[in-house]
Design a protein around this motif. Structure first.
Motif, PDB file in Angstrom:
ATOM      1  N   THR A  82       0.802  -1.230   0.000  1.00  0.00           N
ATOM      2  CA  THR A  82       0.000   0.000   0.000  1.00  0.00           C
ATOM      3  C   THR A  82       0.833   1.278   0.000  1.00  0.00           C
ATOM      4  O   THR A  82       0.270   2.366  -0.128  1.00  0.00           O
ATOM      5  N   VAL A 129       0.874   4.185  -4.464  1.00  0.00           N
ATOM      6  CA  VAL A 129      -0.491   4.385  -4.948  1.00  0.00           C
ATOM      7  C   VAL A 129      -0.675   3.510  -6.188  1.00  0.00           C
ATOM      8  O   VAL A 129       0.122   3.581  -7.136  1.00  0.00           O
ATOM      9  N   SER A 130      -1.699   2.690  -6.170  1.00  0.00           N
ATOM     10  CA  SER A 130      -1.898   1.741  -7.265  1.00  0.00           C
ATOM     11  C   SER A 130      -2.391   2.428  -8.530  1.00  0.00           C
ATOM     12  O   SER A 130      -2.933   3.547  -8.486  1.00  0.00           O
ATOM     13  N   THR A 183      -4.929   1.562 -10.178  1.00  0.00           N
ATOM     14  CA  THR A 183      -6.384   1.660 -10.049  1.00  0.00           C
ATOM     15  C   THR A 183      -6.786   2.916  -9.294  1.00  0.00           C
ATOM     16  O   THR A 183      -7.737   3.616  -9.675  1.00  0.00           O
ATOM     17  N   GLU A 184      -6.044   3.234  -8.234  1.00  0.00           N
ATOM     18  CA  GLU A 184      -6.351   4.441  -7.454  1.00  0.00           C
ATOM     19  C   GLU A 184      -6.116   5.707  -8.272  1.00  0.00           C
ATOM     20  O   GLU A 184      -6.904   6.662  -8.198  1.00  0.00           O
ATOM     21  N   LYS A 243      -8.918   5.955 -10.822  1.00  0.00           N
ATOM     22  CA  LYS A 243     -10.193   6.307 -10.178  1.00  0.00           C
ATOM     23  C   LYS A 243     -10.227   7.804  -9.845  1.00  0.00           C
ATOM     24  O   LYS A 243     -11.242   8.485 -10.083  1.00  0.00           O
ATOM     25  N   ALA A 244      -9.125   8.315  -9.288  1.00  0.00           N
ATOM     26  CA  ALA A 244      -9.075   9.745  -8.963  1.00  0.00           C
ATOM     27  C   ALA A 244      -9.241  10.591 -10.216  1.00  0.00           C
ATOM     28  O   ALA A 244      -9.931  11.620 -10.207  1.00  0.00           O
ATOM     29  N   ASN A 267      -2.892  10.800  -0.475  1.00  0.00           N
ATOM     30  CA  ASN A 267      -4.267  10.291  -0.420  1.00  0.00           C
ATOM     31  C   ASN A 267      -5.268  11.309  -0.968  1.00  0.00           C
ATOM     32  O   ASN A 267      -6.476  11.089  -0.891  1.00  0.00           O
ATOM     33  N   PRO A 290      -7.330  13.129  -3.747  1.00  0.00           N
ATOM     34  CA  PRO A 290      -7.756  12.815  -5.114  1.00  0.00           C
ATOM     35  C   PRO A 290      -7.362  13.875  -6.146  1.00  0.00           C
ATOM     36  O   PRO A 290      -7.111  13.549  -7.306  1.00  0.00           O
ATOM     37  N   LEU A 323      -3.681  13.207  -6.940  1.00  0.00           N
ATOM     38  CA  LEU A 323      -3.577  11.972  -7.733  1.00  0.00           C
ATOM     39  C   LEU A 323      -4.104  12.181  -9.150  1.00  0.00           C
ATOM     40  O   LEU A 323      -3.500  11.691 -10.123  1.00  0.00           O
ATOM     41  N   HIS A 367      -1.946  11.739 -12.663  1.00  0.00           N
ATOM     42  CA  HIS A 367      -2.381  10.866 -13.750  1.00  0.00           C
ATOM     43  C   HIS A 367      -2.557  11.651 -15.046  1.00  0.00           C
ATOM     44  O   HIS A 367      -2.173  11.189 -16.128  1.00  0.00           O
ATOM     45  N   ARG A 376       3.309   6.937  -0.954  1.00  0.00           N
ATOM     46  CA  ARG A 376       2.813   7.536   0.285  1.00  0.00           C
ATOM     47  C   ARG A 376       3.953   7.622   1.302  1.00  0.00           C
ATOM     48  O   ARG A 376       3.980   6.896   2.302  1.00  0.00           O
TER      49      ARG A 376
END
Length: 451
Positions: free
Chosen positions: A88, A91-92, A94-95, A98-99, A191, A193, A196, A200, A209
């Motif tokens: 963890t 940051v994956s 997927t994360e 998603k953000a 953490n 969004p 992130l 991206h 993190r």
């Protein structure tokens, strides 16, 4: 209930302005000797002894160098109160996706426009390969982008997507292939969004993190799952600054940054409401130094009144007032010449010349990280959107340091090629100097080619 404004005033016509500025500069220096009472208690709690910030950083860096990921996870738990694992801490994908998918379209549109502004400017100023030739001789200066860099993004008091743009995009403009972002495991850091989604959007896929000195050490030495970088850039708190200083030499760094600062030079034509807003914008960083230099007593008094009025309306009112009290200053000077002389002594991170002859005054000032000319060029323009990076020298280092740019992500090297005839022409000088220095192998390496 309003909070009274307290800000230092200096009249250079009768006060010792140099001594006052020296005292202010000492407070802004990232010396590592000043720590709050809460910070001392936390140090004792985590380390079991009253270490100075420098000692804290040395211990954290030594532990990360020795045990890698285990030390980073341990300090994340103790200092950030974040329970992370090897799975963890990064940051994956997927994360990040998603953000980005859930981000406000206005945010992404703004990020795209700002990124384009930064890319356009940073690409335009890039160093180009240079070649010098004469008969039998080719000399060149070659510029190659660094392979991998680390970007620190603060995440303590606020989220900073602008730092992602202003630190990472110049690296991309230079051609850096790998950019790794570290940010604290907080709601405003890795953490967040918005942070992130910004990463991206501009193509960053490595976000970790990790905050504080352990983040710097992880980038410098490498840990399991996070390969070491060639250079570390980006702002941070005192511990980040000290850690960057500690690892310099293992990797390159941009600077050892202290609190943000601005000097505003104003005259009777400057709008006091604009000037007050510019001073408050720096104080809002908390800590942030806000200094007005003017030869108009009327403007100084009007700006003070505007400060008192506007600060009450800010969301960070108490912190901003504390900054104004600790690091703010309103300086009345004799004339424009003295204003320029004092500004050069301060060598501010940000300089805003808000006079009717701003371009003329700029010619008389050598030392500033970034300069903003006229009433409609606020420092916030450079913080967020213009194109030059907002990662700038602080603490008077603008006397010799430069703001971050794409060129700081290039490594230069020389290329030398001589023909036999050209070598023979210069060989006598080489051989003589080698003899003077007593380096006979150097002398022979040339002589055997020319005789």
């Amino acid at each position: 209930m309003s909070i009274p404004l307290q800000i230092q005033r200096i009249d250079a016509r009768r006060d010792d302005v140099t001594a006052a500025l020296d005292a202010l500069r000492a407070k802004l220096s990232p010396s590592g000797n000043v720590v709050s009472e809460a910070g001392r208690r936390r140090t004792l709690e985590v380390f079991g002894e009253p270490l100075s910030p420098v000692q804290v950083v040395e211990k954290i860096c030594a532990d990360v160098r020795k045990t890698g990921l285990a030390a980073v996870l341990d300090y994340s738990r103790k200092l950030d109160r974040a329970e992370l694992t090897a799975d963890t801490i990064r940051v994956s994908a997927t994360e990040l996706e998603k953000a980005h998918a859930e981000a406000d379209p206005r945010l992404l549109a703004a990020v795209r426009r700002v990124r384009q502004n930064v890319l356009e400017f940073q690409t335009a100023i890039l160093h180009q390969d240079v070649e010098v030739t004469r008969p039998g001789v080719m000399l060149a200066q070659r510029y190659v982008p660094l392979n991998r860099v680390g970007v620190c993004v603060p995440g303590g008091a606020a989220a900073y997507p602008s730092t992602v743009l202003m630190a990472a995009v110049p690296a991309q403009a230079a051609g850096v292939k790998e950019v790794a972002v570290v940010s604290p495991p907080t709601a405003f850091g890795a953490n967040n969004p918005v942070v992130l989604a910004t990463c991206h959007e501009i193509g960053i896929r490595e976000v970790y993190r990790i905050g504080g000195a352990q983040g710097i050490a992880a980038l410098a030495y490498g840990i399991e799952g996070l390969p070491k970088v060639d250079k570390i850039v980006g702002p941070g708190n005192l511990f980040v600054a000290l850690a960057k200083r500690h690892v310099y030499g293992e990797v390159d760094i941009d600077s050892i940054a202290g609190p943000s600062e601005v000097v505003v030079i104003a005259d009777q034509t400057t709008r006091p409401d604009f000037t007050a807003a510019d001073l408050l914008a720096q104080a809002e960083h908390a800590p942030g130094a806000s200094i007005l230099i003017t030869w108009s007593e009327e403007l100084l008094n009007a700006t003070a009144a505007e400060l008192d009025k506007q600060v009450q309306q800010l969301s960070r009112c108490e912190l901003t007032l504390q900054s104004l009290r600790d690091f703010g200053c309103l300086i009345l000077v004799r004339d424009a010449e003295e204003a320029c002389r004092l500004t050069d002594l301060i060598a501010p991170e940000h300089l805003h010349i808000a006079t009717d002859n701003a371009a003329e005054l700029l010619k008389k000032i050598r030392n500033s990280g970034a300069t903003f000319l006229g009433n409609y060029s606020p420092v916030a323009l450079g913080d967020y959107a213009a194109g030059p990076s907002h990662v700038l020298p602080t603490g008077g280092t603008a006397r010799w340091a430069s703001g971050l740019s794409a060129n700081h992500f290039l490594r230069s090297s020389s290329v030398i090629q001589y023909s036999a005839a050209a070598l023979k022409e210069i060989s006598a000088d080489i051989e003589y100097l080698a003899q003077v220095e007593g380096l006979t192998a150097h002398e022979k390496s040339v002589a055997m080619r020319t005789r």
